[in-house]
Structure formats: C-alpha cells, structure tokens
Design a protein around this motif. Structure first.
Motif, PDB file in Angstrom:
ATOM      1  N   LEU A  83      30.862  21.682 -24.621  1.00 26.88           N
ATOM      2  CA  LEU A  83      32.298  21.671 -24.309  1.00 26.88           C
ATOM      3  C   LEU A  83      32.685  20.349 -23.649  1.00 26.88           C
ATOM      4  CD1 LEU A  83      32.744  25.296 -22.896  1.00 26.88           C
ATOM      5  CD2 LEU A  83      33.543  24.441 -25.101  1.00 26.88           C
ATOM      6  N   LYS A  84      31.873  19.875 -22.729  1.00 27.36           N
ATOM      7  CA  LYS A  84      32.173  18.623 -22.035  1.00 27.36           C
ATOM      8  C   LYS A  84      32.193  17.432 -22.989  1.00 27.36           C
ATOM      9  CE  LYS A  84      30.553  19.608 -17.339  1.00 27.36           C
ATOM     10  NZ  LYS A  84      29.704  19.119 -16.246  1.00 27.36           N
ATOM     11  N   LYS A  85      31.354  17.474 -23.971  1.00 27.62           N
ATOM     12  CA  LYS A  85      31.277  16.366 -24.930  1.00 27.62           C
ATOM     13  C   LYS A  85      32.601  16.177 -25.671  1.00 27.62           C
ATOM     14  CE  LYS A  85      28.413  14.735 -28.791  1.00 27.62           C
ATOM     15  NZ  LYS A  85      29.473  14.700 -29.807  1.00 27.62           N
ATOM     16  N   GLU A  86      33.390  17.236 -25.759  1.00 24.69           N
ATOM     17  CA  GLU A  86      34.658  17.169 -26.486  1.00 24.69           C
ATOM     18  C   GLU A  86      35.823  16.713 -25.611  1.00 24.69           C
ATOM     19  OE1 GLU A  86      34.675  17.558 -29.748  1.00 24.69           O
ATOM     20  OE2 GLU A  86      32.492  17.826 -29.523  1.00 24.69           O
ATOM     21  N   ILE A  87      35.586  16.442 -24.337  1.00 23.20           N
ATOM     22  CA  ILE A  87      36.657  15.942 -23.469  1.00 23.20           C
ATOM     23  C   ILE A  87      37.156  14.602 -24.014  1.00 23.20           C
ATOM     24  CG2 ILE A  87      37.227  15.099 -21.148  1.00 23.20           C
ATOM     25  CD1 ILE A  87      35.151  17.065 -20.039  1.00 23.20           C
ATOM     26  N   ARG A  88      38.449  14.465 -24.208  1.00 24.48           N
ATOM     27  CA  ARG A  88      39.002  13.263 -24.846  1.00 24.48           C
ATOM     28  C   ARG A  88      39.077  12.064 -23.907  1.00 24.48           C
ATOM     29  NH1 ARG A  88      43.969  15.449 -28.711  1.00 24.48           N
ATOM     30  NH2 ARG A  88      42.675  16.870 -29.977  1.00 24.48           N
ATOM     31  N   ASP A  89      39.377  12.320 -22.660  1.00 24.16           N
ATOM     32  CA  ASP A  89      39.498  11.224 -21.706  1.00 24.16           C
ATOM     33  C   ASP A  89      38.112  10.656 -21.385  1.00 24.16           C
ATOM     34  OD1 ASP A  89      41.547  10.008 -19.514  1.00 24.16           O
ATOM     35  OD2 ASP A  89      39.531  10.255 -18.668  1.00 24.16           O
ATOM     36  N   ASP A  90      37.916   9.374 -21.680  1.00 24.99           N
ATOM     37  CA  ASP A  90      36.601   8.760 -21.508  1.00 24.99           C
ATOM     38  C   ASP A  90      36.109   8.816 -20.064  1.00 24.99           C
ATOM     39  OD1 ASP A  90      36.527   8.165 -24.172  1.00 24.99           O
ATOM     40  OD2 ASP A  90      37.189   6.089 -23.937  1.00 24.99           O
ATOM     41  N   ILE A 106      21.196  12.257 -24.441  1.00 27.07           N
ATOM     42  CA  ILE A 106      21.027  12.989 -25.698  1.00 27.07           C
ATOM     43  C   ILE A 106      22.313  13.723 -26.071  1.00 27.07           C
ATOM     44  CG2 ILE A 106      19.782  14.906 -26.779  1.00 27.07           C
ATOM     45  CD1 ILE A 106      18.177  12.359 -26.635  1.00 27.07           C
ATOM     46  N   THR A 107      23.040  14.202 -25.061  1.00 21.95           N
ATOM     47  CA  THR A 107      24.318  14.865 -25.324  1.00 21.95           C
ATOM     48  C   THR A 107      25.296  13.909 -25.983  1.00 21.95           C
ATOM     49  OG1 THR A 107      24.028  16.321 -23.408  1.00 21.95           O
ATOM     50  CG2 THR A 107      26.256  16.116 -24.294  1.00 21.95           C
ATOM     51  N   LEU A 108      25.434  12.720 -25.416  1.00 24.06           N
ATOM     52  CA  LEU A 108      26.367  11.723 -25.954  1.00 24.06           C
ATOM     53  C   LEU A 108      25.945  11.248 -27.344  1.00 24.06           C
ATOM     54  CD1 LEU A 108      27.020   9.665 -22.701  1.00 24.06           C
ATOM     55  CD2 LEU A 108      28.663  11.096 -23.934  1.00 24.06           C
ATOM     56  N   ALA A 109      24.641  11.284 -27.598  1.00 29.67           N
ATOM     57  CA  ALA A 109      24.141  10.875 -28.915  1.00 29.67           C
ATOM     58  C   ALA A 109      24.325  11.971 -29.960  1.00 29.67           C
ATOM     59  CB  ALA A 109      22.670  10.495 -28.821  1.00 29.67           C
ATOM     60  N   GLY A 110      24.779  13.155 -29.521  1.00 31.50           N
ATOM     61  CA  GLY A 110      24.997  14.260 -30.443  1.00 31.50           C
ATOM     62  C   GLY A 110      23.728  14.934 -30.916  1.00 31.50           C
ATOM     63  N   GLU A 111      22.647  14.814 -30.134  1.00 31.38           N
ATOM     64  CA  GLU A 111      21.347  15.352 -30.559  1.00 31.38           C
ATOM     65  C   GLU A 111      20.824  16.439 -29.625  1.00 31.38           C
ATOM     66  OE1 GLU A 111      18.837  11.964 -30.740  1.00 31.38           O
ATOM     67  OE2 GLU A 111      19.926  11.026 -32.406  1.00 31.38           O
TER      68      GLU A 111
END
Length: 276
Positions: free
Chosen positions: A129-136, A211-216
């Motif tokens: 869910l956090k990975k989908e936050i739009r604000d960088d 790893i979260t930011l890398a989508g893995e």
C-alpha cells in the motif's frame, strides 16, 4: 583426480561447523549452503552438479547429524548438544527454558515461527500500500527505516494483543538481562529500560525498503530476514550505552544476532518460553 562425495563432505562440514555454533542461533538452508561453500569441505567439482544438489546434501547432513531440530526449512541446534553454554549466565543454566513470572512478563509458550509469519504477511501488505503513495516525499518517509520500523513495532504489539499476551512493551522482548529483570520487579521501568534490537533494525529494514521500491518484495523475503535478525532484548540504560546503536562491527559474520551482546559482555536469557 581425487573424487569427493558431496553427501559425505557436507556431513563432515556440518560435524565440524556445529562445534562453534550457539544453540540460540537459527539458520535457514540457504545460510548453511553459503557456509558450506566458503569452507574447505566444498570442492569446485560440486558446482557442476544440478543446482539443488548442495541444498539437498546440506538437508541430508543435518538429518544424519541428529543434533538439530528441523522445522519448515529452519534449523536450530538442540540445547543439550551445545558447547557454548558459557554465553549464558550460569545462574540461569538450569532454568533457561522457564519463563519469567512477574507482573510484566506472562507465562506462555511462544511460537516464534507463527509470530514471524504474522509480521511478514502483514508487513508485506502494508508496504504494498505504501509503495502506491503518489507523493514522493511522503512515500520516502513511510519506506524509511523509521517508517517501516514503526510498522514492525505496531504489528508486534498487535500480535501480542490478539493472543491476549500483551503486558506492556517489555513483555514482548525475546530476551532480558538480569539487571532489567530486577528493574521490572522493583517497578522502575519507564526511565531505566530499553527495548533494544539485538541487530540494529536499520540493517535489515533498509533491505526491505530497497526491495519494495524495486518492485520485488515478497512476504517470504521479509520472513527470511526477520527469522534471522528480528530479536529484541530488554536491557537497562547503562547496558544499552555499551552497545553500538546503528551498526555491527566489521568482523560480524552476518548471521549471529547475539554478536554485539557477547562482545560487550552483556549476559541475557529468554524472556518467554520459545517454541520454534
């Protein structure tokens, strides 16, 4: 050219390796495979075998050895076969598996695997869910060591509350020192006790964030880190001051979660009866 049996070399390695292993350390098959590959018992011709050959040989060696408990890919040396009992305070030697009975810590059998599975599954869902936050900027904060660390703590507390076992923060720690136990019994808790991560949590949380930011990211990835590294000890402020807070020394083997405590001469014992 001399021929080697993979199964026999793996067994020799394991018999040699276990002599220096603390019975409180938990290993995965991957940990032991890596240790084997770095040992003199590994021979280059083994690399020509099928990819899973070494994994199977290590599993078979552990089984043949007979001194280890094997549960769902996690291995731990049985206490009666450990040569390293001096790392535990002598006065607790005969009652190391007896939970502390006081106002803060409950008496129960704690299933660590169930606990870590709970944390891994729920933390994975939160991070997706956090990975989908739009604000960088906001996403960066929530995936920082602080943000993920807070999630991990609240999931820990949630687990204990759901089980009806929560008796305050320090009832959740895996281990406790004698001085901390005395402080709890005297009621002197808030100012003098620290809920201390035995391996600084930023070390493994950083891996989870990357790893979260890398989508893995997977919940198994989280589980494999937490089962090895997520141990907490209740210590006094004075004991905490002896420990480096955000890193491990360069000679740490990357596995032993109790390294800082042994090096600092801080003795501890289980805060609850643990079932792996």
């Amino acid at each position: 050219m001399e021929k080697y049996s993979l199964n026999e070399e793996a067994l020799k390695f394991f018999s040699h390796f276990e002599k220096s292993v603390d019975d409180r350390i938990v290993f995965t098959n991957a940990d032991l495979v890596e240790k084997f590959k770095q040992s003199t018992f590994h021979h280059k011709d083994f690399e020509s075998y099928i990819p899973t050959a070494i994994n199977k040989a290590i599993w078979y060696a552990v089984k043949r050895n007979g001194n280890w408990d094997m549960k769902r890919g996690v291995y731990q040396k049985r206490r009666e076969s450990s040569p390293n009992k001096e790392t535990i305070a002598p006065e607790f030697e005969t009652k190391i598996n007896t939970p502390i009975r006081n106002k803060t810590t409950p008496c129960f059998t704690f299933n660590r695997e169930d606990y870590i599975r709970h944390l891994s599954k729920n933390l994975f869902e939160v991070l997706m869910l956090k990975k989908e936050i739009r604000d960088d900027f906001l996403r960066k904060y929530h995936l920082s060591a602080k943000g993920v660390g807070d999630d991990l703590y609240f999931l820990t507390e949630s687990y204990f509350r759901q089980k009806g076992l929560f008796r305050g923060k320090h009832s959740m720690s895996d281990y406790i020192t004698l001085n901390a136990k005395k402080a709890i019994e005297s009621g002197n808790i808030s100012k003098n006790l620290i809920y201390e991560h035995m391996i600084p949590k930023n070390i493994y949380i950083k891996q989870i964030s990357e790893i979260t930011l890398a989508g893995e990211l997977t919940d198994d990835f989280i589980y494999n880190l937490l089962i090895k590294y997520y141990f907490v000890c209740t210590v006094t402020k004075e004991e905490d001051d002896k420990l480096p807070s955000i890193k491990m020394d360069d000679d740490w083997d990357g596995i032993n979660p109790f390294y800082r405590y042994k090096k600092a001469g801080i003795e501890f014992f289980p805060n609850k009866k643990i079932q792996f």
